[in-house]
Design a protein around this motif. Structure first.
Motif, short mmCIF file in Angstrom:
data_model
loop_
_atom_site.label_atom_id
_atom_site.label_comp_id
_atom_site.label_asym_id
_atom_site.label_seq_id
_atom_site.Cartn_x
_atom_site.Cartn_y
_atom_site.Cartn_z
N GLU A 136 0.84 -1.34 -0.15
CA GLU A 136 -0.09 0.09 0.20
C GLU A 136 0.85 1.45 0.13
O GLU A 136 0.58 2.17 -0.55
CB GLU A 136 -0.89 0.08 1.27
N LYS A 356 -6.40 1.87 -3.59
CA LYS A 356 -6.61 1.77 -2.27
C LYS A 356 -7.93 1.63 -1.78
O LYS A 356 -8.36 1.29 -0.51
CB LYS A 356 -5.84 2.88 -1.50
N PRO A 428 -7.14 3.99 3.93
CA PRO A 428 -7.19 2.61 2.73
C PRO A 428 -8.00 1.65 3.29
O PRO A 428 -7.84 1.30 4.46
CB PRO A 428 -5.86 2.36 2.29
#
Length: 442
Positions: A136, A356, A428
């Motif tokens: 991420e 995300k 996210p």
């Protein structure tokens, strides 16, 4: 770190593919004008055909992009990449053979048919591939690097065009497109296999030496991957950020396509640009974009965040379009091209924000949906801006303002900028939406 070799092969694949497709961009305007309106600096027929081409391709891509994304979630990114990279070779090979009017029309028709599937799909699948292999915290930076690789290929492709004839340009482009497909097929490992449907789409029913006896079941399953309106609405409702990103993507693409469809014809009519000047302008844009995405963006993302960097990119995108529209001398166009240092931030940031908002098994679907939104803009933009460009470059213009259509394009980009200011950073959620998929180590 085990996945970096897979990404390096992806970067090389994208470089070769973009090198091939970008080579022809400076030359295609001269080829079109020579085939349709030889000896003239302004040609409404060429502008209208270009607009029709963009609109038709956008209409086809509107349907194909979400489907391509869904299929890649099922069958893997590599299997789907092979199709557009192979189809890209066909129209290039036609103009490599001849650029007379009849061959141009053959190219025109086949370009539309192949680009309905190819346009944007290589980029979309590459983004999904990166999302499969990058954690991420690094997605925005790696998306920027991927775009930077594309910009670098853009620079190399357009710069090479500067020193080649039109015939040689298309011949080299066709050869490079073939090389990119072969390289991808041999070296690029796949990144995702879904246990629910483990048979690759182009393997002839075999995986690891096992034959799948249920071919009819496979075909039925393939049709089930076609996205429905309900699927699209569910994605839009999944988060406020996703729906805002979709709006930003639409107006941003509306402006970008409008500029792409109008700018070269505007510069040719206004300042008598030819292939060489187009190549110079694109090299400036490409160098600025490459430096920004490879060097500046990885530094600026942690400082500003994706949402703020998106707004910065869209602001400069709007500004450079307005500069083009009011250009009073040819050098103003070159100055406006330098704005690529900042406006290239927008697309990687949009894609990272979207990535995300969904789970690991929905990356292809989400990226395909955003590409589909862009394709819808591809339909609308030429219908609006191509007639406007043709009108204000002709003697029938209601008032003298050759860049009026590009000014209107800038206003569309301004809408995307205003919408981006309303986006707020949220945690996210993709890490919480884990589906049933396995990732192969590249």
């Amino acid at each position: 770190m085990e996945k970096l070799p897979g990404l390096s092969h992806l970067f090389m694949t994208i470089f070769l593919h973009n090198f091939a497709t970008c080579m022809v961009t400076p030359a295609i305007t001269d080829v079109t004008m020579a085939a349709l309106c030889p000896g003239r600096e302004e040609c409404s027929l060429a502008i209208y055909l270009s607009g029709l081409q963009h609109a038709t391709i956008g209409l086809g891509s509107l349907v194909m992009m979400p489907l391509v994304g869904n299929l890649s979630d099922k069958y893997g990114r590599k299997a789907l990449l092979m199709v557009p990279m192979t189809l890209t070779i066909i129209p290039l090979a036609i103009l490599a053979y001849s650029r007379t009017r009849s061959f141009f029309y053959a190219y025109y028709v086949l370009k539309i048919l192949t680009a309905m599937f190819c346009e944007g799909s290589v980029h979309c699948l590459s983004l999904a591939y990166v999302a499969d292999n990058v954690p991420e915290g690094r997605k925005a930076s790696v998306f920027g690097i991927l775009s930077g690789i594309g910009s670098c290929a853009f620079v190399c492709g357009t710069l090479s065009t500067r020193f080649l004839s039109n015939a040689s340009t298309f011949q080299v482009a066709a050869a490079m497109a073939t090389l990119s497909a072969v390289y991808m097929r041999i070296f690029l490992p796949d990144s995702i296999i879904n246990d629910n449907l483990s048979t690759p789409i182009i393997s002839g029913g075999k995986l690891d030496g096992i034959v799948n006896p249920d071919e009819s079941g496979k075909k039925i399953q393939m049709f089930k991957t076609m996205p429905s309106i309900e699927d699209m609405l569910a994605l839009l409702k999944s988060s406020l950020t996703f729906s805002q990103a979709a709006i930003v993507s639409f107006f941003s693409n509306l402006a970008d396509v409008g500029l792409h469809a109008s700018l070269l014809y505007y510069l040719k009519a206004r300042f008598h640009f030819n292939k060489d000047q187009f190549a110079d302008l694109m090299v400036i844009t490409g160098v600025a974009g490459t430096i920004s995405q490879l060097l500046l963006m990885p530094i600026l993302v942690p400082v500003f965040g994706e949402e703020r960097l998106l707004s910065i990119g869209l602001f400069f995108n709007c500004a450079h379009m307005i500069f083009y529209s009011i250009a009073w001398s040819f050098w103003v166009s070159y100055a406006a091209a330098v704005f690529a240092l900042f406006y290239v931030f927008s697309q990687p940031c949009i894609r990272s924000i979207v990535s995300k908002q969904v789970g690991p098994c929905e990356q292809g679907k989400a990226q395909g949906f955003i590409s589909g939104i862009g394709s819808f803009a591809n339909v609308a933009s030429p219908l609006v801006f191509s007639p406007l460009t043709a009108l204000f470059l002709s003697e029938r213009a209601p008032f003298y303002f050759p860049g009026f259509s590009i000014m209107c394009v800038g206003f569309a980009s301004m809408i995307a900028f205003v919408q981006s200011l309303m986006m707020r950073a949220i945690s996210p959620i993709s890490s919480q939406r884990v589906g049933n998929c396995n990732h192969m180590e590249a």
